[in-house]
Design an enzyme around this catalytic site. Sequence first.
Site, PDB file in Angstrom:
ATOM      1  N   PRO A   1      34.361  38.878  34.648  1.00  0.00           N
ATOM      2  CG  PRO A   1      32.810  37.299  35.342  1.00  0.00           C
ATOM      3  CD  PRO A   1      33.488  38.549  35.770  1.00  0.00           C
ATOM      4  CB  CYS A   2      33.569  40.186  29.794  1.00  0.00           C
ATOM      5  SG  CYS A   2      35.159  40.952  29.766  1.00  0.00           S
ATOM      6  CD  GLN A   3      37.053  35.268  30.961  1.00  0.00           C
ATOM      7  OE1 GLN A   3      35.949  35.716  31.243  1.00  0.00           O
ATOM      8  NE2 GLN A   3      38.046  35.232  31.817  1.00  0.00           N
TER       9      GLN A   3
END
Length: 457
Positions: A74-76
């Site tokens: 996750p690194c939105q």
Amino acid sequence: MRAVELFCGAGGMSLGLRRAGFELVQAYDAWDRAVDVYRANLGPHAREADLKDIFSIGPELARLAPDLICGGPPCQDFSAAGRREERENAALTRAFAMLVAVARPRWFVMENVTRALNSDAWREARAMLVRAGYGLTECKLDASLYGVAQRRRRLIVIGRLGEADGFLQSAIRNAASETAMTVRDLFGDRSPEAIYVHPRMPGKKGLWSADEPAPTMRSSSRRPIPADYEPHPDDAPLLEKGAFFTRPLHGGRGVRVLDEPAPAIVRTSRERPRASYMTEPHPNDPVHPADAAVLTQAQVSRIQGFPPGWDWSPGRTKRDIDQLIANAVPPPLAEAIGRVILAREAGETIPALEGRFGQWLRRRGLSPQSVRNAKTRVNRARRLLAGRTFADPAMEIAALERVGEFLSLPVKTQSDLRSALRLYREWLEEKAERSARNAPKTAPEPIGETGMSAAAA
Ligand SMILES: C[S@@+](CC[C@H](N)C(=O)[O-])C[C@H]1O[C@@H](n2cnc3c(N)ncnc32)[C@H](O)[C@@H]1O
């Protein structure tokens, strides 16, 4: 090939890879609801785990010895979010790279937002993966060209041990359709029985059951509406209105017609237009938002590429289910990537030659016939190598020398093939040096914008 998914969410990527032909042997996610949805639909091989815990997961992965590890850490909000979140996201992208480096599968696939490309986290993770021996294909893909009715641009990085960078670029590009899939393609002429896809090659299968994955859609595909076609009653309002609303993110357009792809699905996509939007809609909206359908959760799930029967109920709340859907890699995109990987693994494809190799040879004084011969020989050598490229040129020649079919060729032909490979390598190295000299010092550039622009490598 046996695959493990890290940060598996509800299982979008796993579903796509399974449809391509992979066996998913293990999947991990820290969120109980994600794991529950995954297990309900894909099987009991998913479990809750904090993937920052490298010391317990690393050895477990090494024992499992998968052929491929995939995941979308996750690194939105890499650049948009606060510093704390950035640190956490960075740790997870590094964790992905460390786990791959520890388990050393032959292949890995990482999915992320395109912004991740310029993040320190990816720069560090990338360096780790390169040190671990992976050749990389980094591309920004638009899911709408890979069987998804949605313009969703994502960074996809595919690594294979020992390869030269860019090794899969042309194959990924070739898997893209010429035109984007639209929302009407998805809901409009879908038959409960079968859809007809015009076969691209004579003798290839043309009729596909609705229960099996359709092949990549191309402009040559034809999907005539079967005489007995009736839309699902839930989709009738959408089809009647011919336009739909999705909550715009950054002041963009809210209304789209069915003959275009949906914008990238996010958690709030199916929220109703706010009063302020109703009074002041986007000037380019094709119809007023009051006349556009609001998507249902089932429709958003299908636009994200999940099949109609996908069981979201273990996600419990509507909000969490919306989040799980939005997080997912669209299964058809993952399937397309999986198929490209399996085809290369089986030696069925070879990387395309870089466009200007011929011109470079001409500048070195080769006749047009000699240029053609050189290209043919590189391709032939690559076929003998089953599509493999090698980071180390000496390894490439050494690998060729081990191929039985190569050894049975006349000595002169063997020598021609070796020379052609060396020439091609010389050209690639010169090209790489040139682009290193011209590249901005700050961020690594993707090798190409596969499926996005004609400026591909
Ligand atoms: C972008 S989503 C992945 C979606 C998935 N690839 C799919 O196709 O459905 C990222 C996932 O990482 C999970 N996650 C966040 N932090 C984690 C951690 N420390 N360990 C394991 N998983 C984590 C989240 O719960 C979320 O499901």
